[in-house]
Design a protein around this motif. Structure first.
Motif, PDB file in Angstrom:
ATOM      1  N   LYS A 122       0.836  -1.209   0.000  1.00  0.00           N
ATOM      2  CA  LYS A 122       0.000   0.000   0.000  1.00  0.00           C
ATOM      3  C   LYS A 122       0.865   1.251   0.000  1.00  0.00           C
ATOM      4  CE  LYS A 122      -2.249   2.087   3.462  1.00  0.00           C
ATOM      5  NZ  LYS A 122      -3.116   2.291   4.619  1.00  0.00           N
ATOM      6  N   GLN A 123       1.876   1.273   0.855  1.00  0.00           N
ATOM      7  CA  GLN A 123       2.762   2.445   0.896  1.00  0.00           C
ATOM      8  C   GLN A 123       3.450   2.651  -0.448  1.00  0.00           C
ATOM      9  OE1 GLN A 123       5.480   2.703   4.220  1.00  0.00           O
ATOM     10  NE2 GLN A 123       6.785   4.184   3.166  1.00  0.00           N
ATOM     11  N   ASN A 124       3.994   1.584  -1.020  1.00  0.00           N
ATOM     12  CA  ASN A 124       4.692   1.705  -2.299  1.00  0.00           C
ATOM     13  C   ASN A 124       3.749   2.102  -3.424  1.00  0.00           C
ATOM     14  OD1 ASN A 124       7.100   1.099  -1.058  1.00  0.00           O
ATOM     15  ND2 ASN A 124       7.120  -1.039  -1.728  1.00  0.00           N
ATOM     16  N   SER A 125       2.518   1.649  -3.349  1.00  0.00           N
ATOM     17  CA  SER A 125       1.555   1.955  -4.412  1.00  0.00           C
ATOM     18  C   SER A 125       1.117   3.412  -4.403  1.00  0.00           C
ATOM     19  CB  SER A 125       0.325   1.054  -4.289  1.00  0.00           C
ATOM     20  OG  SER A 125      -0.543   1.506  -3.269  1.00  0.00           O
ATOM     21  N   ASN A 126       1.294   4.059  -3.268  1.00  0.00           N
ATOM     22  CA  ASN A 126       0.889   5.457  -3.129  1.00  0.00           C
ATOM     23  C   ASN A 126       2.076   6.422  -3.129  1.00  0.00           C
ATOM     24  OD1 ASN A 126      -2.176   5.652  -2.665  1.00  0.00           O
ATOM     25  ND2 ASN A 126      -1.566   3.898  -1.428  1.00  0.00           N
ATOM     26  N   ALA A 127       3.283   5.905  -3.250  1.00  0.00           N
ATOM     27  CA  ALA A 127       4.478   6.748  -3.224  1.00  0.00           C
ATOM     28  C   ALA A 127       4.588   7.568  -4.506  1.00  0.00           C
ATOM     29  CB  ALA A 127       5.725   5.885  -3.046  1.00  0.00           C
ATOM     30  N   ALA A 128       4.640   8.869  -4.355  1.00  0.00           N
ATOM     31  CA  ALA A 128       4.810   9.757  -5.511  1.00  0.00           C
ATOM     32  C   ALA A 128       6.278   9.878  -5.898  1.00  0.00           C
ATOM     33  CB  ALA A 128       4.233  11.141  -5.198  1.00  0.00           C
ATOM     34  N   THR A 129       7.174   9.635  -4.932  1.00  0.00           N
ATOM     35  CA  THR A 129       8.611   9.717  -5.187  1.00  0.00           C
ATOM     36  C   THR A 129       9.287   8.493  -4.583  1.00  0.00           C
ATOM     37  OG1 THR A 129       9.159  10.835  -3.123  1.00  0.00           O
ATOM     38  CG2 THR A 129       8.500  12.246  -4.991  1.00  0.00           C
ATOM     39  N   ASP A 130      10.522   8.244  -4.973  1.00  0.00           N
ATOM     40  CA  ASP A 130      11.275   7.133  -4.395  1.00  0.00           C
ATOM     41  C   ASP A 130      11.479   7.312  -2.893  1.00  0.00           C
ATOM     42  OD1 ASP A 130      11.395   5.985  -6.878  1.00  0.00           O
ATOM     43  OD2 ASP A 130      13.524   6.377  -7.205  1.00  0.00           O
ATOM     44  N   ASP A 131      11.581   8.546  -2.423  1.00  0.00           N
ATOM     45  CA  ASP A 131      11.756   8.811  -0.993  1.00  0.00           C
ATOM     46  C   ASP A 131      10.540   8.387  -0.176  1.00  0.00           C
ATOM     47  OD1 ASP A 131      14.281   9.844  -1.416  1.00  0.00           O
ATOM     48  OD2 ASP A 131      13.598  11.933  -1.453  1.00  0.00           O
ATOM     49  N   GLU A 132       9.381   8.287  -0.806  1.00  0.00           N
ATOM     50  CA  GLU A 132       8.162   7.892  -0.110  1.00  0.00           C
ATOM     51  C   GLU A 132       7.952   6.379  -0.097  1.00  0.00           C
ATOM     52  OE1 GLU A 132       5.034  10.110  -1.981  1.00  0.00           O
ATOM     53  OE2 GLU A 132       5.740  12.018  -1.164  1.00  0.00           O
ATOM     54  N   LEU A 133       8.809   5.630  -0.797  1.00  0.00           N
ATOM     55  CA  LEU A 133       8.716   4.173  -0.788  1.00  0.00           C
ATOM     56  C   LEU A 133       9.074   3.627   0.590  1.00  0.00           C
ATOM     57  CD1 LEU A 133      10.521   3.323  -4.149  1.00  0.00           C
ATOM     58  CD2 LEU A 133       8.087   3.024  -3.669  1.00  0.00           C
ATOM     59  N   HIS A 134       8.518   2.470   0.918  1.00  0.00           N
ATOM     60  CA  HIS A 134       8.923   1.779   2.133  1.00  0.00           C
ATOM     61  C   HIS A 134      10.419   1.458   2.010  1.00  0.00           C
ATOM     62  CE1 HIS A 134       9.230  -1.348   5.171  1.00  0.00           C
ATOM     63  NE2 HIS A 134       8.100  -0.872   5.677  1.00  0.00           N
ATOM     64  N   PRO A 135      11.179   1.507   3.094  1.00  0.00           N
ATOM     65  CA  PRO A 135      12.630   1.273   2.999  1.00  0.00           C
ATOM     66  C   PRO A 135      13.031  -0.171   2.682  1.00  0.00           C
ATOM     67  CG  PRO A 135      11.990   1.691   5.279  1.00  0.00           C
ATOM     68  CD  PRO A 135      10.776   1.953   4.421  1.00  0.00           C
ATOM     69  N   LEU A 136      12.124  -1.127   2.800  1.00  0.00           N
ATOM     70  CA  LEU A 136      12.443  -2.522   2.508  1.00  0.00           C
ATOM     71  C   LEU A 136      12.835  -2.670   1.044  1.00  0.00           C
ATOM     72  CD1 LEU A 136      12.439  -5.406   3.747  1.00  0.00           C
ATOM     73  CD2 LEU A 136      10.107  -5.628   2.900  1.00  0.00           C
ATOM     74  N   ARG A 137      13.980  -3.324   0.781  1.00  0.00           N
ATOM     75  CA  ARG A 137      14.457  -3.494  -0.586  1.00  0.00           C
ATOM     76  C   ARG A 137      14.838  -4.935  -0.926  1.00  0.00           C
ATOM     77  NH1 ARG A 137      12.470   0.689  -0.659  1.00  0.00           N
ATOM     78  NH2 ARG A 137      13.172   2.656  -1.543  1.00  0.00           N
ATOM     79  N   GLU A 138      14.529  -5.855  -0.028  1.00  0.00           N
ATOM     80  CA  GLU A 138      14.794  -7.261  -0.320  1.00  0.00           C
ATOM     81  C   GLU A 138      13.683  -8.109   0.270  1.00  0.00           C
ATOM     82  OE1 GLU A 138      17.846  -8.412   3.276  1.00  0.00           O
ATOM     83  OE2 GLU A 138      18.695  -7.600   1.438  1.00  0.00           O
ATOM     84  N   VAL A 139      13.559  -9.308  -0.230  1.00  0.00           N
ATOM     85  CA  VAL A 139      12.519 -10.216   0.243  1.00  0.00           C
ATOM     86  C   VAL A 139      12.732 -10.460   1.742  1.00  0.00           C
ATOM     87  CG1 VAL A 139      11.606 -12.571   0.076  1.00  0.00           C
ATOM     88  CG2 VAL A 139      12.245 -11.330  -1.998  1.00  0.00           C
ATOM     89  N   PRO A 140      11.716 -10.165   2.547  1.00  0.00           N
ATOM     90  CA  PRO A 140      11.876 -10.409   3.990  1.00  0.00           C
ATOM     91  C   PRO A 140      11.808 -11.904   4.283  1.00  0.00           C
ATOM     92  CG  PRO A 140       9.653  -9.687   3.525  1.00  0.00           C
ATOM     93  CD  PRO A 140      10.404  -9.623   2.224  1.00  0.00           C
ATOM     94  N   HIS A 141      12.460 -12.306   5.348  1.00  0.00           N
ATOM     95  CA  HIS A 141      12.418 -13.711   5.760  1.00  0.00           C
ATOM     96  C   HIS A 141      11.589 -13.807   7.034  1.00  0.00           C
ATOM     97  CE1 HIS A 141      16.095 -13.814   3.136  1.00  0.00           C
ATOM     98  NE2 HIS A 141      15.222 -14.602   2.556  1.00  0.00           N
ATOM     99  N   TRP A 142      10.522 -14.592   6.939  1.00  0.00           N
ATOM    100  CA  TRP A 142       9.575 -14.725   8.034  1.00  0.00           C
ATOM    101  C   TRP A 142       9.878 -15.989   8.804  1.00  0.00           C
ATOM    102  CZ3 TRP A 142       7.467 -10.206   7.609  1.00  0.00           C
ATOM    103  CH2 TRP A 142       6.494  -9.837   8.541  1.00  0.00           C
ATOM    104  N   ASP A 143       9.600 -15.982  10.084  1.00  0.00           N
ATOM    105  CA  ASP A 143       9.840 -17.155  10.904  1.00  0.00           C
ATOM    106  C   ASP A 143       8.671 -17.337  11.874  1.00  0.00           C
ATOM    107  OD1 ASP A 143      11.150 -19.402  11.871  1.00  0.00           O
ATOM    108  OD2 ASP A 143      13.032 -18.351  12.256  1.00  0.00           O
ATOM    109  N   TRP A 144       8.767 -18.345  12.664  1.00  0.00           N
ATOM    110  CA  TRP A 144       7.758 -18.622  13.664  1.00  0.00           C
ATOM    111  C   TRP A 144       7.702 -17.480  14.657  1.00  0.00           C
ATOM    112  CZ3 TRP A 144       4.532 -22.561  12.929  1.00  0.00           C
ATOM    113  CH2 TRP A 144       4.947 -23.578  12.088  1.00  0.00           C
ATOM    114  N   PRO A 145       6.504 -17.161  15.195  1.00  0.00           N
ATOM    115  CA  PRO A 145       6.411 -16.120  16.214  1.00  0.00           C
ATOM    116  C   PRO A 145       7.185 -16.530  17.471  1.00  0.00           C
ATOM    117  CG  PRO A 145       4.261 -17.141  15.834  1.00  0.00           C
ATOM    118  CD  PRO A 145       5.220 -17.773  14.876  1.00  0.00           C
ATOM    119  N   ALA A 146       7.693 -15.543  18.170  1.00  0.00           N
ATOM    120  CA  ALA A 146       8.389 -15.828  19.426  1.00  0.00           C
ATOM    121  C   ALA A 146       7.384 -16.366  20.443  1.00  0.00           C
ATOM    122  CB  ALA A 146       9.040 -14.557  19.936  1.00  0.00           C
TER     123      ALA A 146
END
Length: 147
Positions: A122-146
């Motif tokens: 959602k954030q990336n889809s509404n970003a008018a500039t690159d500065d407004e993009l979410h900072p994530l730039r790689e596939v996140p790795h998910w794990d079991w909840p603590a």
């Protein structure tokens, strides 16, 4: 402990789940406009992304453009909060329909994964500039909840 990928049934389990989810998205009046008429490769891409995120093979990054591709396909879609919430609802309903494991730790990880991912999209889809993009730039790795 098994990875989320293995617990979900590996490639086969995730592909069945994503195929059901994608069909539900294309049939949904609120979400279908974001996906157009659909793309046959979308199930492949979302399956590979989910697999990689959950500890499976890294084909999404190696062969499908990785996270930069995700940013590109979401740019300018203008995803609303209502669409994001519906996306999460359909995702979790597809998990039930596909028979993914229903144990609370897995379902918590699955929900956290889709909630986070849909917020980033959602954030990336509404970003008018690159500065407004979410900072994530790689596939996140998910794990079991603590515990």
């Amino acid at each position: 402990m098994r990875s989320l990928y293995e617990h979900a049934g590996g490639e086969e389990g995730l592909r069945g789940f994503i195929a059901l989810f994608y069909a539900s998205v294309l049939a949904d009046d609120l979400l279908q406009p974001l996906f157009g008429e659909g793309r046959p490769s979308h199930v492949d891409h979302l399956t590979a992304f989910t697999a990689e995120t959950f500890g499976g093979p890294d084909a999404f990054t190696r062969e499908m453009g990785g996270f930069a591709h995700l940013i590109d396909v979401h740019r300018h879609l203008k995803i609303t909060e209502e669409q994001r919430v519906r996306f999460v609802e359909l995702y979790m309903a597809a998990a039930d329909a596909a028979g993914l494991p229903a144990d609370p730790p897995f379902r918590q990880a699955l929900r956290e994964h889709v909630e986070f991912g849909s917020e980033v999209a959602k954030q990336n889809s509404n970003a008018a500039t690159d500065d407004e993009l979410h900072p994530l730039r790689e596939v996140p790795h998910w794990d079991w909840p603590a515990p």
